[in-house]
Design a protein around this motif. Structure first.
Motif, PDB file in Angstrom:
ATOM      1  N   VAL A  22       0.847  -1.199   0.000  1.00  0.00           N
ATOM      2  CA  VAL A  22       0.000   0.000   0.000  1.00  0.00           C
ATOM      3  C   VAL A  22       0.883   1.251   0.000  1.00  0.00           C
ATOM      4  N   ALA A  23       1.902   1.253   0.838  1.00  0.00           N
ATOM      5  CA  ALA A  23       2.817   2.398   0.887  1.00  0.00           C
ATOM      6  C   ALA A  23       3.530   2.583  -0.454  1.00  0.00           C
ATOM      7  N   LEU A  24       3.967   1.478  -1.062  1.00  0.00           N
ATOM      8  CA  LEU A  24       4.638   1.552  -2.361  1.00  0.00           C
ATOM      9  C   LEU A  24       3.693   2.076  -3.438  1.00  0.00           C
ATOM     10  N   ALA A  25       2.450   1.614  -3.404  1.00  0.00           N
ATOM     11  CA  ALA A  25       1.465   2.091  -4.374  1.00  0.00           C
ATOM     12  C   ALA A  25       1.276   3.601  -4.255  1.00  0.00           C
ATOM     13  N   LYS A  26       1.177   4.094  -3.032  1.00  0.00           N
ATOM     14  CA  LYS A  26       1.026   5.538  -2.818  1.00  0.00           C
ATOM     15  C   LYS A  26       2.245   6.298  -3.318  1.00  0.00           C
ATOM     16  N   GLU A  27       3.440   5.781  -3.015  1.00  0.00           N
ATOM     17  CA  GLU A  27       4.686   6.425  -3.455  1.00  0.00           C
ATOM     18  C   GLU A  27       4.772   6.487  -4.975  1.00  0.00           C
ATOM     19  N   ASN A  28       4.208   5.474  -5.641  1.00  0.00           N
ATOM     20  CA  ASN A  28       4.252   5.413  -7.097  1.00  0.00           C
ATOM     21  C   ASN A  28       3.086   6.123  -7.763  1.00  0.00           C
ATOM     22  N   GLY A  29       2.259   6.801  -6.961  1.00  0.00           N
ATOM     23  CA  GLY A  29       1.184   7.607  -7.522  1.00  0.00           C
ATOM     24  C   GLY A  29      -0.055   6.836  -7.933  1.00  0.00           C
ATOM     25  N   ALA A  30      -0.265   5.657  -7.344  1.00  0.00           N
ATOM     26  CA  ALA A  30      -1.479   4.893  -7.662  1.00  0.00           C
ATOM     27  C   ALA A  30      -2.711   5.691  -7.269  1.00  0.00           C
ATOM     28  N   ASP A  31      -3.780   5.528  -8.042  1.00  0.00           N
ATOM     29  CA  ASP A  31      -4.988   6.285  -7.721  1.00  0.00           C
ATOM     30  C   ASP A  31      -5.627   5.748  -6.433  1.00  0.00           C
ATOM     31  N   ASP A  32      -6.453   6.569  -5.837  1.00  0.00           N
ATOM     32  CA  ASP A  32      -7.050   6.255  -4.539  1.00  0.00           C
ATOM     33  C   ASP A  32      -7.885   4.978  -4.567  1.00  0.00           C
ATOM     34  N   ALA A  33      -8.572   4.720  -5.667  1.00  0.00           N
ATOM     35  CA  ALA A  33      -9.409   3.520  -5.761  1.00  0.00           C
ATOM     36  C   ALA A  33      -8.554   2.255  -5.694  1.00  0.00           C
ATOM     37  N   LEU A  34      -7.410   2.262  -6.369  1.00  0.00           N
ATOM     38  CA  LEU A  34      -6.518   1.109  -6.343  1.00  0.00           C
ATOM     39  C   LEU A  34      -5.933   0.911  -4.949  1.00  0.00           C
TER      40      LEU A  34
END
Length: 58
Positions: A22-34
């Protein structure tokens, strides 16, 4: 799963726990839904990107 814009490896190492992904996804700019879908999976640890994709997208 968490592809960079250039299609390269975003740097995730496996096995990985859900909170780290989850932290990596946020760092990589994943959208909020993902990020929300990943956060709400019942899986605590993933052995590879295929497991992440299956847990998030079915």
């Amino acid at each position: 799963m968490f592809n960079s814009p250039a299609g390269g490896d975003p740097g995730g190492d496996y096995p990985a726990n859900r909170d780290d992904l989850v932290a990596l996804a946020k760092e990589n700019g994943a959208d909020d839904a993902l990020v929300e879908k990943l956060s709400n999976t019942g899986t605590e640890q993933f052995d590879g990107p295929n497991e992440v994709q299956k847990a998030v997208f079915g």
